[in-house]
Enzyme design. Structure first.
Site, short mmCIF file in Angstrom:
data_model
loop_
_atom_site.label_atom_id
_atom_site.label_comp_id
_atom_site.label_asym_id
_atom_site.label_seq_id
_atom_site.Cartn_x
_atom_site.Cartn_y
_atom_site.Cartn_z
N GLU A 1 -6.31 -7.93 -0.91
CA GLU A 1 -6.80 -8.06 0.47
C GLU A 1 -8.31 -7.85 0.42
O GLU A 1 -8.77 -6.74 0.20
CB GLU A 1 -6.17 -7.01 1.39
CG GLU A 1 -4.66 -7.14 1.49
CD GLU A 1 -4.04 -6.11 2.44
OE1 GLU A 1 -4.77 -5.46 3.21
OE2 GLU A 1 -2.81 -5.95 2.38
N GLU B 1 0.83 -1.22 0.00
CA GLU B 1 0.00 0.00 0.00
C GLU B 1 0.85 1.26 0.00
O GLU B 1 0.77 2.08 0.93
CB GLU B 1 -0.96 0.01 1.19
CG GLU B 1 -2.07 -1.03 1.08
CD GLU B 1 -3.11 -0.95 2.20
OE1 GLU B 1 -2.82 -0.34 3.23
OE2 GLU B 1 -4.20 -1.51 2.03
C1 GAL Z 1 -4.29 -2.94 4.97
C2 GAL Z 1 -2.84 -3.38 4.95
C3 GAL Z 1 -2.64 -4.70 5.68
C4 GAL Z 1 -3.32 -4.65 7.00
C5 GAL Z 1 -4.78 -4.31 6.83
C6 GAL Z 1 -5.52 -4.27 8.15
O1 GAL Z 1 -4.41 -1.59 4.71
O2 GAL Z 1 -2.36 -3.53 3.64
O3 GAL Z 1 -1.26 -4.91 5.85
O4 GAL Z 1 -2.68 -3.70 7.79
O5 GAL Z 1 -4.91 -3.07 6.21
O6 GAL Z 1 -5.17 -3.20 8.95
#
Ligand code: GAL
Length: 661
Positions: free
Chosen positions: A304, A144
């Site tokens: 994700e 990110e």
């Molecule tokens: C996303 C990030 C993950 C994890 C997730 C939950 O933004 O890429 O590494 O941190 O949020 O907080």
């Protein structure tokens, strides 16, 4: 590629004797890919220059035995403590000149030469190590990019880099002074080496300097990632490279970043971060997925996808039965070819102890595991057929990072937000079941019957020309308030009335305007009374242009609010305000009818229809974002290929229909 579902896995957070159970459960669930290692710098380089990849090799091999392939994350979002202690200059500095410390993540300065040296070395070591590993298929550099870096970094290294960037752009300091309007408040520089980063000032800011600063920060991130992608491509020419985006996040220009990637990925958390207003709102989620697809105008991955309650210090709502499947398939509906869940098992330690995964703390499969397993069993074969198919919208919305930056610097009305206004236009199409693409301002406008270009605040002759050409060739263009106000360097245009040369296209001029603070104005469109918000352009129409709506209150009651002008083979609308929801819906109905744009079908409120197509086949997804029974209808030639009873949706149910085209 044949890979459609996967999970983000952190074997280093668990005992080794659990790994095999995890692999078995993943396989049983139908997962065929994992992403690993994107925060494990210390485990991979426990001491300066001493690499240890053995644990990751073991995990990759073990998963490989279960038919699960790996995407390797480079760990550059989490530099280890030994580095921060020995080379404190790698730590970032914020606007107030404070050094941000070790302890979270992304505590790094992306321009710092020492840091970049460490990044180069570890990425090279990993790429060389994994280039021939048959279980490794791709890479995610960092994590990110742009996240956590919002007011960072303003250290001396960034200052020097900014000066170099400006010198390259402007050549001479006189040109810089002119472009930034530095005669104002005695801000002239004698040399580039005098230029500051925008640390906190006593009062106000120079909008032109701020725009260049934001563009510099974006370019720095692109450059930071490119250094990694160049190394990976050199050593691993057969692996793909992607990066996990965050929808409408704006620190880095995602169109630019995408040029370095094979395809874009995205992190989708529909439950919102804890409890914000967007929780489960279908239109916001859909717009996010559409903008992600549009960054490369190509199928994307979800790297994700939410798989449980979100939470760090506080938590969000539990996704109800069916919601995780709904959100996964909504991603697919908008062009995702693979969905990777975050994360496998909720962590027992660290900041994200309450950011839930597919498995709970106990590691025992429960409701979320079984729900997703069933959905994957049914959806994976369909996704195999659909791979590479794309939505084919007839409506484009122009979305530009530079316009966003300029309007963040000076929103004018504090309630005015570029992305919110983009999403409000989007929503009006979404509510009518009309698919939308987002388009960069140098994109292919000609594909769309209707092109909506809100807030074209910064203007240049090339972009003007593109709009003229689009309309001349038959396009229907929508321009709005605050168009043509500034030149490229964020200085007000003074040679013509607003919207500058585009007034020939709009058939109107804006000689006066009102910024609505704590006030709303009424407007009449098609004999209905509506509300104008935030801003009112007071429009003067030229001969031939048509007045579609007029204001009905304030000193400009009776003056035009929305106009339409025929030009060449097409037409140009001008909307001089921010219409409220009902007004926007009425305008969009009028404009889509005039452009001959059809909806995908009809559906109850709360149900979304979306489509993908390729070669001779088209799929329609019907997605119920509510917990209530709903109905929808599409052309009777569609055949139900996912779901129970076509046309009738239970709460959170998704149906997929297919037909030949
Ligand atoms: C996303 C990030 C993950 C994890 C997730 C939950 O933004 O890429 O590494 O941190 O949020 O907080």
């Amino acid at each position: 590629m044949g890979i459609h579902f996967g999970v983000d896995y952190y074997p280093e957070h668990w005992q080794r004797d659990r790994w095999e159970t995890d692999a078995e459960l993943m396989k049983e669930m139908g997962l065929t890919v994992v992403r690993m290692a994107e925060f494990s710098w210390h485990k991979l380089e426990p001491q300066e220059g001493k690499y240890d990849f053995a644990w990751l090799d073991d995990a990759i091999d073990l998963l490989g035995r279960y038919g699960i392939r790996t995407i390797v994350g480079t760990p550059t979002a989490a530099p280890p403590a030994w580095m921060a202690n020995r080379y404190p200059e790698i730590l970032p500095v914020d606007r107030e000149g404070r050094i941000r410390g070790f302890g979270g993540r992304h505590h790094d300065c992306q321009s710092n030469a020492v840091y970049r040296g460490f990044v180069r070395k570890i990425v090279t070591a990993m790429a060389v190590h994994y280039k021939d590993n048959p279980n490794v298929i791709g890479w995610q550099p960092d994590n990110e990019l742009g996240n956590s870096h919002h007011d960072l970094c303003m250290c001396e290294s960034c200052r020097k880099n900014f000066q170099g960037w400006l010198e390259k752009k402007y050549g001479t300091v006189d040109r810089l002074n002119e472009a930034w309007g530095n005669a104002f408040w005695s801000q002239e520089y004698n040399e580039f080496s005098e230029v500051f980063t925008p640390r906190i000032t006593v009062t106000g800011e120079n909008p032109s300097a701020m725009l260049d600063w934001k563009c510099f920060c974006s370019d720095l991130i692109v450059d930071f990632m490119k250094e990694q992608t160049d190394i990976i491509r050199k050593h691993c020419p057969n692996h793909f490279i992607t990066h996990n985006y965050m929808g409408f996040a704006d620190k880095v220009d995602y169109y630019d970043l995408g040029k370095e990637l094979d395809f874009v990925s995205h992190d989708q958390y529909p439950g919102g971060f804890f409890a914000d207003e967007s929780h489960g709102r279908g239109d916001i989620l859909a717009s996010t997925l559409d903008v992600v697809r549009s960054y490369k105008n190509k199928n994307f991955w979800i790297m994700e996808q939410q798989s449980g309650i979100t939470g760090w210090e506080v938590m969000g709502r539990a996704p109800a039965p069916g919601q995780l499947s709904l959100w996964s398939l909504q991603s697919v509906a908008h062009g995702a070819d693979a969905v990777v869940y975050f994360r496998w098992r909720v962590c027992a330690m660290g900041t994200e102890q309450y950011w839930h995964g597919i498995l709970p703390h106990s590691g025992n499969p429960g409701r979320r595991y079984y729900e997703l397993k069933e959905m994957i069993r049914k959806a994976a074969p369909l996704m195999e057929k659909m791979e590479g198919s794309m939505p084919a919208p007839e409506v484009g919305i122009v979305y530009s990072f530079r316009q966003n930056y300029a309007l963040q610097i000076q929103p004018q009305n504090p309630n005015m937000s570029y992305t919110e206004q983009i999403q409000e236009y989007y929503r009006a199409f979404y509510d009518r079941q009309i698919p939308v693409d987002f388009v960069p301002d140098d994109g292919d406008f000609g594909k769309y019957k209707l092109l909506v270009a809100p807030l074209q605040y910064l203007m240049n002759s090339e972009l003007e020309e593109r709009y003229f050409r689009y309309v001349k060739n038959g396009g229907h263009l929508v321009l709005t308030m605050r168009t043509g106000v500034k030149d490229e360097t964020n200085i007000c245009m003074t040679d013509r009335e607003l919207p500058g040369r585009l007034s020939e296209l709009t058939g109107s001029e804006v000689l006066d305007y009102d910024c609505l603070r704590d006030a709303r104005v009424s407007a009449v469109f098609q004999n209905e009374s509506h509300t104008a918000r935030n801003w009112c352009d007071i429009i003067t129409v030229k001969e031939g242009a048509e007045v579609l709506a007029v204001y009905a209150s304030e000193f400009y009651a009776g003056e035009p609010c929305v106009t339409k002008n025929e030009y060449g083979q097409g037409c140009c609308y001008y909307i001089g305000t921010e219409p409220d929801e009902a007004f926007m819906a009425a305008l969009v109905r009028y404009m889509t009818d005039a452009a001959g744009i059809a909806a995908l079908g009809n559906a109850d409120e709360g149900v979304e229809l979306a489509a993908r197509e390729k070669a001779d086949r088209r799929w329609i997804f019907a997605l119920n974002h509510t917990d209530m029974e709903k109905t929808y209808s599409v052309d009777s030639s569609y055949r139900l290929v996912y779901g129970e009873e076509a046309g009738k949706l239970n709460g959170y149910e998704v149906q997929i229909l297919e037909r030949k085209i």
